[in-house]
Structures are given as structure tokens and as C-alpha cells.
Design a protein around this motif. Structure first.
Motif, PDB file in Angstrom:
ATOM      1  N   LEU A  50       0.854  -1.178   0.000  1.00 45.38           N
ATOM      2  CA  LEU A  50       0.000   0.000   0.000  1.00 45.38           C
ATOM      3  C   LEU A  50       0.893   1.231   0.000  1.00 45.38           C
ATOM      4  O   LEU A  50       1.703   1.424   0.902  1.00 45.38           O
ATOM      5  CB  LEU A  50      -0.830  -0.047   1.285  1.00 45.38           C
ATOM      6  N   THR A  66      -2.264   6.029  -1.954  1.00 45.91           N
ATOM      7  CA  THR A  66      -3.479   5.239  -1.754  1.00 45.91           C
ATOM      8  C   THR A  66      -3.974   5.377  -0.317  1.00 45.91           C
ATOM      9  O   THR A  66      -5.161   5.581  -0.054  1.00 45.91           O
ATOM     10  CB  THR A  66      -3.201   3.759  -2.071  1.00 45.91           C
ATOM     11  N   PHE A  90     -10.165  -1.128   3.648  1.00 42.96           N
ATOM     12  CA  PHE A  90      -9.007  -1.962   3.309  1.00 42.96           C
ATOM     13  C   PHE A  90      -8.846  -3.080   4.347  1.00 42.96           C
ATOM     14  O   PHE A  90      -8.647  -4.249   3.992  1.00 42.96           O
ATOM     15  CB  PHE A  90      -7.768  -1.058   3.276  1.00 42.96           C
ATOM     16  N   GLN A 102     -11.212  -5.853   3.834  1.00 44.98           N
ATOM     17  CA  GLN A 102     -10.832  -6.765   2.749  1.00 44.98           C
ATOM     18  C   GLN A 102      -9.694  -7.709   3.158  1.00 44.98           C
ATOM     19  O   GLN A 102      -9.701  -8.883   2.813  1.00 44.98           O
ATOM     20  CB  GLN A 102     -10.395  -5.964   1.519  1.00 44.98           C
ATOM     21  N   SER A 119       3.503  -1.426   4.074  1.00 46.08           N
ATOM     22  CA  SER A 119       2.824  -0.131   4.057  1.00 46.08           C
ATOM     23  C   SER A 119       3.791   1.037   4.142  1.00 46.08           C
ATOM     24  O   SER A 119       4.665   1.087   4.998  1.00 46.08           O
ATOM     25  CB  SER A 119       1.846  -0.042   5.229  1.00 46.08           C
ATOM     26  N   GLY A 175      -6.155   0.811  -5.722  1.00 50.03           N
ATOM     27  CA  GLY A 175      -6.571   0.505  -4.352  1.00 50.03           C
ATOM     28  C   GLY A 175      -8.033   0.764  -4.072  1.00 50.03           C
ATOM     29  O   GLY A 175      -8.611   0.172  -3.159  1.00 50.03           O
ATOM     30  N   THR A 176      -8.655   1.652  -4.856  1.00 55.83           N
ATOM     31  CA  THR A 176     -10.047   2.003  -4.575  1.00 55.83           C
ATOM     32  C   THR A 176     -11.048   1.144  -5.359  1.00 55.83           C
ATOM     33  O   THR A 176     -12.253   1.285  -5.179  1.00 55.83           O
ATOM     34  CB  THR A 176     -10.308   3.482  -4.939  1.00 55.83           C
TER      35      THR A 176
END
Ligand code: GLU
Length: 365
Positions: free
Chosen positions: A7, A11, A27, A30, A45, A234-235
């Protein structure tokens, strides 16, 4: 599947100067869903520097590494606090792992990192990795988390590396400036074509470090160790579970070789130490059946070697049976020879696991 998700800052902040909790809540949902489906997940990250800037109220800072390291030192715990809180909503435990290139270049430290990550995954936690920015000087830093995530995928032999970004994937030209740019759906050539490198351009945002170039470098690296790589937005709704279900979204890079092949090449092409471990018949047949080498099966240790070195395994007649990466040094093995694995801790005062050479680190000849 073992999946590494990366990530990036743009994002994580939804393109704003601040970390975006709403994005992270979705996120985390998910990621939790992936874990519930039986997948193992590691998150790489970014966002430490962004969180540091946010905390300090966006000060004007001198250019250069010390200011960045200062921002990361302030931002990293903040970033983790946010993750802990948000994953806590889903009942998940997160774990912070900070790495530099130096931790992965050295075989011994590489093994240590792998063992820690494996233990964290087996415990059902979510390891969250970032570069150890505060100590990562120019010589030892990876520099961007795209490449770091590829190194991590290599360490854990991930099946899939998902690079989440603010673009739909890789385009034939920069879609922000070239309207007829097309999405590259799949790269399956054994070498990433030159035209794709050329279309990758530089980084689009000021917050993060990566751009398409570092994503391509990461894809190139990871697919050579047997990991499939996807660059995706990412979206995009339910992006993680859909990718894990093999849905075609974004740009996918097929692995060039299998993970096993890659490990074999590493063992065969890497430096061979002078170490030799002779094993008894029982151990020899266990190895041939795909087992690991345990202390009890060792009859003789020759040559000096360190934990992480590649050694030869010989049968009683001196014939080379296999090669593998030793979990223990020759000095340790001299004390463990012929003993039971559950005595390791009491004999050495520490324990790197039951196996002298794990079957994953061993190739039969
Ligand atoms: N480690 C940096 C950070 O957490 C990010 C590096 C990158 O964006 O690639 O801010």
C-alpha cells in the motif's frame, strides 16, 4: 495463497495530505476477508513520513535524509497506532516489522526475517512491514516500498504480490497526459519489454517515493522468484478478494519460474561453504522422501560454516545426496549431532527450529 499487499502513500491518503481512515477501514475489511478465506497476508505499508508530516502540521523542512528520518520516526508509531485501531475493529492483531536492505542481503539475517514473518503469519497476525527509515542510510536502504515488497515476497516465497496504487494499472503511456493510453493487461514475456519500461515514466505524487518505474522493478524482481505480481487500483471495490479469486483487474505479471525452481537456482548458484554434514541411512531415506534434516540423523560435521550457509549433505559412503541451507552453524551442529530436536534449546540456549535443514531449503541431487 500467501499474498503480499503493498500500500503506497497516495493510496493510504486517498490522494490528500492526510492518512485516510475511511479508506483504511475498508481496506482492513478486505484483508480480514482474505484471511477468513484461508489466505495468508503480509502488508507492506508506506505512510510513515506522511503521518509524521501530518503530526507536525506540514512544516518546511530541509531536504535530505535526516529530515525524512525524523518524519518517519514520528510517523511510524502513529501509522501503526492507526492500523492497530482499525484492524482491531475486525478483531485482528497487527505486528510491526521494520527492515532495510541489509537485513535481507545477508543470508543469516534473511533467515531470521523469514522465521519471524512465518511465525507471525502462523499466529494469525498481520505483519505490517515498512523500511526502517530512521536507521536506513543511503547504503543500506531499499529506498522505496515497491522494491521492498518484492524483496519481502522473495523472502516468504509469496504466491502473489499486489501493488496497490492510485492508477488502474500500467498503461502504454501516462494516462494523465496521453488520453489514448491503454491499460497493459498482462505481461507474460520472460523479459519485461523495453516499450513497457519506457512508458513507465516517473513518480506522480510528492508524498510517496514510488512511481511506475519502481513498480516495474518490483514486478521484475518478484516474478523471477516465482511470484505473480499485480498492479491495481486501491479504490477498486473488493480488489483484494477479486484478485485472490483470479479475476483479471489491473496489470498482471506472470511469474517467470516457479518458486521451487527459484530456490533451487539460489541454492545451486549461491556460494557453497566448505561445510559437509554426513547423515545416517535413516536420515538419508527421510531426505529422499522429501523430509527435512533433523539433528538426530547427523553422524559427522566437517568444515566451518555459519547459519545460513549452503552445505553438502553426504551419506555414510561419502556420496553427496543433497545441498541445503543450514539453520545452524557448524559449531552448533557439533553439539546437536545425534540429539533430539527437543533438546536444541537446552543444548544451545536458543532454538532456531527443529530442522537443521528445512526441506524447503534443500535440494536432492
Ligand atoms: N518508507 C516510506 C514511508 O513510510 C515510504 C517509501 C515509499 O513510499 O516507497 O514513508
Amino acid at each position: 495463497m500467501l499474498i503480499v499487499v503493498k500500500l503506497g502513500t497516495s493510496t493510504l491518503t486517498s490522494g490528500t495530505p492526510k492518512i485516510s481512515p475511511p479508506f483504511l477501514v475498508e481496506f482492513a475489511r478486505q484483508i480480514t476477508q482474505l484471511q477468513a478465506l484461508g489466505h495468508q497476508v503480509i502488508l507492506v505499508s508506506s505512510g510513515a513520513m506522511a503521518a509524521g508530516r501530518e503530526k507536525l502540521g506540514y512544516p518546511q523542512l530541509p531536504k535530505g535524509l535526516p529530515a525524512k528520518q525524523m518524519l518517519a520516526a514520528i510517523g511510524q508509531p502513529r501509522l501503526m497506532a492507526i492500523y492497530e485501531q482499525i484492524f482491531g475493529l475486525y478483531g485482528r492483531t497487527v505486528a510491526q516489522v521494520l527492515l532495510t536492505r541489509a537485513d535481507l542481503a545477508d543470508r543469516r539475517r534473511y533467515l531470521n526475517a523469514r522465521n519471524t514473518l512465518t511465525a507471525l503469519i502462523e499466529q494469525g497476525t498481520l505483519p505490517i512491514i515498512n523500511e526502517n527509515d530512521t536507521v536506513a542510510t543511503e547504503e543500506i536502504r531499499v529506498g522505496d516500498n515497491d522494491n521492498l515488497s518484492a524483496l519481502v515476497a522473495n523472502v516468504v516465497e509469496a504466491d502473489m504480490l499486489i501493488l496497490l496504487t492510485d492508477q488502474q494499472g500500467l498503461f502504454t503511456a501516462d494516462p494523465r497526459t496521453t488520453p489514448d493510453a491503454k491499460l497493459v493487461e498482462e505481461v507474460n514475456e520472460s523479459e519485461i519489454p523495453q516499450a513497457i519500461w519506457e512508458s513507465a515514466g516517473g513518480s506522480g505524487t510528492k508524498l510517496g517515493t514510488g512511481g511506475m518505474v519502481t513498480k516495474l522493478q518490483a514486478a521484475d524482481l518478484a516474478r523471477r522468484s516465482g511470484t505473480m505480481v499485480v498492479i491495481a487500483q486501491g479504490t477498486e471495490p473488493n480488489i483484494l478478494t477479486r484478485l485472490a479469486n483470479n479475476e483479471r483487474i489491473g496489470t498482471r505479471f506472470m511469474p517467470v519460474i516457479s518458486a521451487i525452481e527459484s530456490r533451487k537456482r539460489y541454492i545451486l548458484s549461491g556460494r557453497l561453504s566448505p561445510g559437509q554434514i554426513t547423515v545416517n541411512d535413516g536420515a538419508a531415506s527421510a531426505l529422499k522422501r522429501g523430509g527435512s534434516l533433523l539433528p538426530i540423523g547427523m553422524t559427522r560435521i566437517n568444515g566451518d560454516f555459519d547459519r545460513g550457509d549452503t552445505v553438502r549433505i553426504l551419506d555414510e559412503s561419502g556420496r553427496e545426496l543433497a545441498r541445503g541451507i543450514s539453520t545452524y552453524s557448524s559449531a552448533d551442529l557439533a553439539r546437536l549431532r545425534g540429539r533430539h530436536s527437543d533438546e536444541i534449546e537446552s543444548l544451545l540456549g536458543y532454538d532456531y527450529g527443529d530442522e537443521v535443514i528445512h526441506h524447503n531449503d534443500l535440494i536432492l541431487l
